[in-house]
Design a protein around this motif. Sequence first.
Motif, mmCIF file in Angstrom:
data_model
loop_
_atom_site.group_PDB
_atom_site.id
_atom_site.type_symbol
_atom_site.label_atom_id
_atom_site.label_comp_id
_atom_site.label_asym_id
_atom_site.label_seq_id
_atom_site.Cartn_x
_atom_site.Cartn_y
_atom_site.Cartn_z
ATOM 1 N N THR A 213 -3.187 4.296 2.379
ATOM 2 C CA THR A 213 -3.257 4.914 1.068
ATOM 3 C C THR A 213 -3.533 6.399 1.221
ATOM 4 O OG1 THR A 213 -4.271 4.815 -1.137
ATOM 5 C CG2 THR A 213 -5.746 4.529 0.740
ATOM 6 N N ARG B 208 -0.717 2.404 -2.832
ATOM 7 C CA ARG B 208 -0.486 1.959 -1.456
ATOM 8 C C ARG B 208 0.876 2.425 -0.970
ATOM 9 N NH1 ARG B 208 -2.511 -3.914 0.669
ATOM 10 N NH2 ARG B 208 -2.757 -3.323 2.851
ATOM 11 N N THR C 88 -7.676 4.094 4.634
ATOM 12 C CA THR C 88 -7.861 2.641 4.591
ATOM 13 C C THR C 88 -9.006 2.199 5.489
ATOM 14 O OG1 THR C 88 -5.485 2.411 4.228
ATOM 15 C CG2 THR C 88 -6.670 0.438 4.880
ATOM 16 N N SER D 23 6.219 2.929 -2.510
ATOM 17 C CA SER D 23 4.787 2.953 -2.800
ATOM 18 C C SER D 23 4.471 1.947 -3.886
ATOM 19 C CB SER D 23 4.349 4.339 -3.270
ATOM 20 O OG SER D 23 4.634 5.329 -2.313
ATOM 21 N N ALA D 24 3.259 1.407 -3.836
ATOM 22 C CA ALA D 24 2.762 0.528 -4.890
ATOM 23 C C ALA D 24 1.797 1.309 -5.767
ATOM 24 C CB ALA D 24 2.057 -0.682 -4.281
ATOM 25 N N LEU E 286 3.839 1.652 1.054
ATOM 26 C CA LEU E 286 4.420 0.406 1.526
ATOM 27 C C LEU E 286 5.184 0.569 2.835
ATOM 28 C CD1 LEU E 286 5.663 -1.085 -1.866
ATOM 29 C CD2 LEU E 286 3.508 -1.511 -0.646
ATOM 30 N N THR F 115 -13.772 2.287 -3.717
ATOM 31 C CA THR F 115 -14.246 0.909 -3.593
ATOM 32 C C THR F 115 -15.244 0.608 -4.692
ATOM 33 O OG1 THR F 115 -16.207 1.328 -2.220
ATOM 34 C CG2 THR F 115 -14.076 1.155 -1.079
ATOM 35 N N GLY G 162 -8.167 6.469 -2.397
ATOM 36 C CA GLY G 162 -8.691 5.166 -2.786
ATOM 37 C C GLY G 162 -10.190 5.217 -3.008
ATOM 38 N N ARG H 232 -6.110 -3.017 -7.598
ATOM 39 C CA ARG H 232 -7.084 -3.595 -6.675
ATOM 40 C C ARG H 232 -6.318 -4.381 -5.623
ATOM 41 N NH1 ARG H 232 -9.944 -3.513 -11.562
ATOM 42 N NH2 ARG H 232 -12.104 -2.772 -11.322
ATOM 43 N N TRP H 233 -6.513 -4.014 -4.359
ATOM 44 C CA TRP H 233 -5.774 -4.676 -3.295
ATOM 45 C C TRP H 233 -6.285 -6.100 -3.122
ATOM 46 C CZ3 TRP H 233 -4.906 -0.829 1.340
ATOM 47 C CH2 TRP H 233 -4.349 0.369 0.832
ATOM 48 N N HIS H 234 -5.360 -7.008 -2.846
ATOM 49 C CA HIS H 234 -5.749 -8.411 -2.699
ATOM 50 C C HIS H 234 -6.318 -8.710 -1.321
ATOM 51 C CE1 HIS H 234 -1.748 -8.407 -0.796
ATOM 52 N NE2 HIS H 234 -2.162 -9.464 -0.131
ATOM 53 N N ASP H 235 -6.000 -7.850 -0.321
ATOM 54 C CA ASP H 235 -6.393 -8.159 1.054
ATOM 55 C C ASP H 235 -7.530 -7.301 1.594
ATOM 56 O OD1 ASP H 235 -4.698 -5.973 0.874
ATOM 57 O OD2 ASP H 235 -3.838 -6.276 2.859
#
Length: 256
Positions: free
Chosen positions: A52, A45, A85, A30-31, A47, A57, A55, A35-38
Amino acid sequence: MCLIAFAWQVHPRWRLLLAGNRDEFHARPSAPLARWHDLPIIGGRDLEAGGTWLGATQAGRCCVVTNVRDPNDPQHGTSRGLLATDYLAGSDDATTHAQSLLAAAPSYRPFNLLTFDTAHGFYIGNRPSARAQPIEPGVHGLSNADFNTPWPKTRALMQRLQAWMDAGHDVDVAPLFRALADEHQAPDDALPDTGVGLERERWLSSAFIRGERYGTRASTIVAVGYDGRGLIVERRFGAAGRFEGESELTFQASGN
């Protein structure tokens, strides 16, 4: 997630106030909260599957997912984490999303899903059948059973969240983290019977689960204000409950 208590549209400052624990096998990668880059998501997250468990926004949306504890129900289907997600990265409001998800819900592994936008909240589940219901203002709880099922640890966390609000708190989240760290086990006569055996029911009855292979991996507080300002604080744990770090992120919805 495996234990959640939340207050919806009843706190004077926070439209949504949520406290929850994620229990998982420690070997599952897991991360941490980021803030997700994608994708426009703020959260931890998974992995392994890419989704997730919790989460939010920048626009003030939030989503949380739990599994359903039933050893006789095969864990077949699409990953639950992708439900969160898809909602967070999508454009549908909570009402539209809940209505559209019902048709596809049976194709996912057993799940409970909470979705929130700036005005509405929904519970969606797919066991024993697909259903969706709007969330009324108040304090609610969710674990690995149906919405507001009164498992002892769920009731206890709801009571401590209510007490936190009654005390006039709005910033100091330390009492909520103490509630999530509670390792008190319920008495045998209060335990649910979910088919996992008495010893495991006892072990899983505490808010915080300490174990070498499986246990509480993260404790998280989410607060989203009526003014669009939000806060997420995550504490992470390794095998045997070893503390591994803490992250805090704030956000402000555009237009507020």
